[in-house]
Scaffold this active site. Structure first.
Site, mmCIF file in Angstrom:
data_model
loop_
_atom_site.group_PDB
_atom_site.id
_atom_site.type_symbol
_atom_site.label_atom_id
_atom_site.label_comp_id
_atom_site.label_asym_id
_atom_site.label_seq_id
_atom_site.Cartn_x
_atom_site.Cartn_y
_atom_site.Cartn_z
ATOM 1 N N ASP A 204 0.819 -1.216 0.000
ATOM 2 C CA ASP A 204 0.000 0.000 0.000
ATOM 3 C C ASP A 204 0.854 1.268 0.000
ATOM 4 O O ASP A 204 0.321 2.371 -0.140
ATOM 5 C CB ASP A 204 -0.932 -0.008 1.221
ATOM 6 C CG ASP A 204 -2.126 0.916 1.071
ATOM 7 O OD1 ASP A 204 -2.472 1.265 -0.065
ATOM 8 O OD2 ASP A 204 -2.707 1.312 2.095
ATOM 9 N N SER A 228 -7.817 4.816 0.262
ATOM 10 C CA SER A 228 -7.869 3.595 -0.542
ATOM 11 C C SER A 228 -9.297 3.056 -0.540
ATOM 12 O O SER A 228 -9.947 2.999 0.508
ATOM 13 C CB SER A 228 -6.920 2.543 0.020
ATOM 14 O OG SER A 228 -5.589 3.008 0.024
ATOM 15 N N GLN A 278 -5.065 -1.106 -7.369
ATOM 16 C CA GLN A 278 -5.824 -0.405 -6.341
ATOM 17 C C GLN A 278 -6.544 0.790 -6.954
ATOM 18 O O GLN A 278 -5.995 1.491 -7.807
ATOM 19 C CB GLN A 278 -4.897 0.090 -5.226
ATOM 20 C CG GLN A 278 -5.626 0.798 -4.089
ATOM 21 C CD GLN A 278 -4.671 1.401 -3.078
ATOM 22 O OE1 GLN A 278 -4.253 2.547 -3.201
ATOM 23 N NE2 GLN A 278 -4.280 0.622 -2.074
#
Length: 287
Positions: A204, A228, A278
């Site tokens: 991430d 996110s 993502q």
């Protein structure tokens, strides 16, 4: 072992409450105001791994539903959806205050032979040629409000070296292509499951920032609300995270208040070991 590494490893060591039910700490991660997304993913994967034997995760798909509160623990409930001959499937729900903050689906696979090919690793400078990210942050710490200075100066368990670092407070508009080297020396000797969990945690880092680069934005510059929204990851080969890995990212699309980001993770000698995707919230604010 560095203290920061021990803090992270303790954070990923969940407490078993009952069959398929686990508890993890919300504090101790990357952000003080909400739980870092990679932390919840890694803890959820830890919970899933606790119910699987003899197989390694090959893919995970997560949706972030609500911001996590670092002051409270997180409860992880594992649904043992299927144990097949070749694949094992697990669903994990992460909860705080009786509400879901993340849903994760993960699949585990027994090794088997097959055809192989991969894309070539980009040609970038070696990590030894680049300035450590913590030195860049430390050099810029005097420029931020003292209340936020700890975010720039605190030690971290991972070493990161960016290929083309930008000014964190006055970033220029640049390409969405975003490369960085990353490793965690304390991962040496960890089993394959923990290696996956640590890489999931680190996956991430910087990913949403790829869609911010063409617009002259960073997480430290006012004007954008970011978070996110979902996160997917595929493991292709064994991980040895004590060694340098190149995390190469791009963002082929930003629009409608969202940014779409992709990542590939290579070993230093060029083997592709993981892929990431993502989508994140990228909403203009009036600040």
């Amino acid at each position: 072992m560095p203290d920061t590494a021990k803090v992270l490893l303790d954070l990923l060591d969940l407490e078993a409450l009952d069959t398929n039910l686990y508890r993890g700490s919300g504090s101790g991660g990357e952000t003080p105001t909400r739980i870092y997304g990679g932390q919840v993913i890694a803890q959820a994967l830890t919970a899933a791994y606790a119910t699987v034997s003899g197989r390694l995760c090959h893919s995970l798909h997560a949706y972030f539903i609500r911001p996590g509160d670092p002051s409270r623990p997180v409860i992880y409930e594992v649904d043992p959806a299927r144990d097949g001959r070749s694949f094992t499937t697990r669903r994990v729900v992460a909860m705080q205050n009786g509400k879901q903050i993340l849903n994760l689906a993960s699949s585990f696979h027994a090794p088997e032979p097959g055809w192989e090919h991969q894309h070539k690793m980009p040609d970038v400078p070696a990590p030894a040629m680049l300035e450590p990210r913590d030195k860049i942050l430390l050099r810029n710490a005097f420029r931020v409000d003292p209340a936020k200075r700890d975010e720039f100066t605190r030690p971290r368990p991972f070493e990161i070296r960016e290929i083309a670092p930008r000014d964190p407070l006055e970033p220029e508009e640049t390409s969405d292509i975003n490369h960085m080297w990353i490793r965690m020396e304390a991962a040496k000797g960890a089993g394959p499951e923990l290696q996956h969990i640590l890489m999931a945690y680190a996956s991430d880092f910087g990913l949403l920032g790829s869609s911010m680069r063409p617009h002259g934005l960073t997480f430290h510059k006012p004007g954008a609300m970011t978070a996110s929204l979902d996160h997917a990851m595929w493991f292709h080969a064994p991980v040895h995270f004590e060694n340098w890995h190149l995390y190469t990212m791009d963002a082929p699309f930003t629009g409608n208040g969202r940014g779409f980001n992709r990542g590939s993770i290579y070993t230093e000698d060029g083997q592709l070991i993981a892929s990431v995707a993502q989508e994140g919230l990228l909403r203009p604010t009036s600040d």
